[in-house]
Design a protein around this motif. Structure first.
Motif: not given
Length: 684
Positions: A650-651, A568-569, A561, A565-566, A654
């Motif tokens: 944010s990146e 997407i970020y 996950i 997510v990374h 994560i």
């Protein structure tokens, strides 16, 4: 020397050598190939090399070619490094000093221009295996701090050399002529370590000192900045006059004369003077400068660096450094560079450097083997003996597998079609580093240093013999053909591999197992016996095992996950008008991008699923190895993002969480494995 002082020097030599041994081996092995990195690039491309033609550069065409790519040169410094075996002119554009530039792309650029047709190519358009190994030589793959790590390793190496000489000083001549192959193993390694260490001593000392200078010069300049009151421009102008810059005059200079005239004036000044770097400073301003830095032929003068600086508007020579005159500061730097890169004696000197670098690799390995044999005594506890042996297995597996994986990467680099140039860097990185880890892991679990030595040499030798054949089949550059046509840059790469393969095969044929390998099994049985005696029925923890498997599976899922997510970020900037169009994009996702996602997200999900169903030993160790591989990658990516994407909070968050989860995962798999072993022993 008193016994106390001797012990201090001896332990300093041992500790400094052991701590850096693996990294130092990588530096020297990669450094051997880095000596011929340009020749390797020419070999990979397979094009004919004509350095004489490439050096006749038309600087007017160079400027026109750069402008044709859409670069606004006004106010920039253009630095050009002369072409070599790669037949490419390396161009660096500084930021423009024009402060009125608004809404324009004012940043640094670097790229190549073909030295014959002046066509433009990006630095990563053709990523060579020679470039990869050259950068591995100073750990450039580790962002920002890689070069400092290699610098400090060189510093430790210097300690090891000095203390080694002090320790052996009294018997240094006697020991040089001593080699006792029929004695016990520790004596054989000690004799080989001393003799080969003495042979390579001047070379190793030179490399240690020059490496410290080249890698840690930024730290050396710190006190200099203090002396110059933190005026860095003044510091650089005094210490490195070739890098002197000039403040931009605002008035533009539109009628730029023929730039080749300045080069012709420079070449007419000194016989056998070869330009190495050309600078055009403050392009387009009234105080635009044309600077030529070059060298005399080493046969004429070893330290013959010269320089001319012309004012373009007036055509006047405003500064000159006669290459026949010596300058202390510049000569020191030139001496260091020439001694380190061995660029003053042509290919024969590079061959000598190559051999000495490999001898140093052997000295490093023999030093560690002495350390291992010295700790192989009866009074050492079984647990400690097994730990020492494990260190030896890991160390030799990492170091010795570098040879076959380098040979294999050469073959892959040669057979990769030019249509895959855009993915070339990723493929070579995956082949070299993932392949290296996989092969090293396989030999480590073989737990036999003799087999590791024998089979890495044998496989490297076979692959090395294949390299000239693959070169001939793919490019038609058969070794006899390149020699006959005077393509010595391409010829020397095939020749290096042939010589290495013959020597390796000869060593394999001479190898004999010095001691039996049954002792490791005996040690394991002894440890198992001790371990079993310490167990009690209360240790049975079936529920604990189930919990550990579930926990491992959840951590794999978290990683999968996290990768998604990374991803997407990473696209977050699109919402704020960041372009997603990659240069050269065709609408099709490149194969290597699919492989990256499958390797990270896909395998993490696969391990999550299999952990719930499989608990075999091979699966646990496979899980651990892969967790270790992606753990190294995740740490590398996180550190790189701190330096290059610090604003993407944010990146970074994560990525930090993924690194943390990865750490927990590796620890948990180890604990799970130990619990499974305990359980199996109790069930026997």
């Amino acid at each position: 020397m008193s016994k106390r002082n001797y012990n201090i020097f001896f332990h300093t030599h041992t500790v400094s050598g052991i701590v850096i041994s693996v990294a130092l081996y990588i530096i020297f092995f990669a450094g051997a190939f880095a000596l011929i990195k340009d020749e390797i690039t020419a070999w990979e491309k397979g094009d004919s090399v004509n350095i004489e033609q490439a050096q006749k550069i038309d600087y007017n065409r160079v400027v026109d070619s750069i402008k044709a790519q859409g670069f606004n040169l006004y106010g920039r410094d253009v630095r050009m490094i002369a072409p070599d075996a790669k037949q490419k002119l390396y161009v660096l554009l500084s930021k423009s000093q024009d402060t009125t530039i608004v809404n324009d792309d004012n940043k640094k650029y670097y790229f190549f221009l073909d030295a014959v047709d002046y066509s433009h190519s990006e630095y990563y358009d053709f990523y060579s295996i020679g470039e990869l190994i050259y950068r591995l030589h100073f750990f450039s793959q580790v962002p920002v701090i890689g070069i400092y790590i290699s610098g400090f390793i060189a510093l430790f190496f210097l300690f090891a050399i000095v203390t080694g000489v002090i320790v052996h000083w009294k018997k240094i001549i006697q020991n040089f002529y001593t080699f006792r192959p029929k004695k016990k193993l520790k004596t054989i390694w000690t004799d080989a370590h001393t003799v080969l260490g003495m042979i390579g001593l001047p070379f190793q000392f030179v490399f240690a000192v020059t490496s410290c200078f080249l890698c840690l010069s930024a730290l050396v300049l710190l006190p200099a900045n203090f002396i110059y009151d933190n005026d860095q421009d003044k510091t650089i102008a005094e210490l490195r006059p070739m890098a002197k810059t000039y403040e931009l005059e605002k008035e533009e200079f539109t009628n730029i004369p023929d730039l080749n005239v300045f080069m012709d004036k420079t070449l007419s000044k000194w016989e056998n003077f070869t330009p190495a770097q050309v600078y055009i400073r403050n392009y387009g301003a009234t105080n635009m400068k044309f600077q030529v830095d070059g060298l005399l032929d080493p046969d004429d003068k070893f330290l013959g660096n010269g320089r001319t600086v012309y004012d373009v508007a007036s055509g006047e020579l405003i500064s000159e450094k006669n290459p026949h005159d010596n300058d202390y500061l510049e000569d020191v730097e030139l001496t260091v560079r020439r001694l380190h890169f061995g660029d003053f004696g042509g290919l024969p000197l590079k061959f000598i450097y190559f051999v000495l670098a490999l001898i140093t690799c052997f000295v490093i390995i023999s030093g560690v083997l002495i350390w291992l044999e010295a700790r192989h005594k009866k009074n050492v506890p079984i647990e400690q003996k097994l730990f020492n042996r494990k260190v030896g297995h890991v160390y030799l597996a990492i170091c010795l597998t570098m040879y076959p994986i380098t040979a294999f990467s050469f073959i892959i680099a040669k057979v990769l079609p030019r249509s895959m140039d855009s993915s070339r860097e990723s493929i070579l990185y995956a082949v070299y580093f993932l392949g290296w880890i996989a092969v090293a892991a396989a030999f480590r679990f073989m737990r036999d240093n003799y087999k590791t030595n024998k089979y890495t040499l044998l496989s490297g030798s076979i692959l090395g013999f294949l390299i000239p054949i693959v070169n001939g089949l793919t490019s038609g550059n058969w070794i006899w053909k390149t020699f006959a046509e005077g393509q010595y840059e391409i010829f020397c790469v095939d020749l290096f591999w042939l010589i290495m393969s013959i020597v390796s095969l000869w060593i394999v044929l001479k190898l004999k197992r010095p001691v039996t390998n049954t002792e490791h099994t005996t040690l394991l049985q002894g440890r198992k016996k001790d371990f079993k005696q310490s167990l009690t029925p209360s240790t049975k923890t079936t529920n604990k095992l189930k919990f550990m498997r579930t926990k491992t599976a959840v951590l794999w899922l978290f990683l999968a996950i996290g990768f998604i997510v990374h991803h997407i970020y990473g696209l977050f900037g699109v919402y704020y008008n960041e372009s997603v169009m990659i240069e050269g994009a065709t609408g099709d996702v490149p194969l290597n991008h699919h492989l990256w996602r499958l390797g990270l997200e896909g395998l993490a999900l696969l391990f999550f699923l299999l952990t719930l169903e499989v608990k075999k030993s091979w699966f646990r160790w496979t899980s651990f190895c892969w967790a270790l591989v992606i753990g190294i990658f995740n740490v590398y990516h996180f550190v790189g993002s701190i330096f290059y994407e610090a604003s993407n909070i944010s990146e970074l968050l994560i990525l930090a969480m993924v690194v943390l989860a990865n750490t927990f995962l590796a620890i948990n798999i180890i604990r799970w494995n130990k619990e499974e072993i305990k359980q199996s022993l109790l069930n026997e």
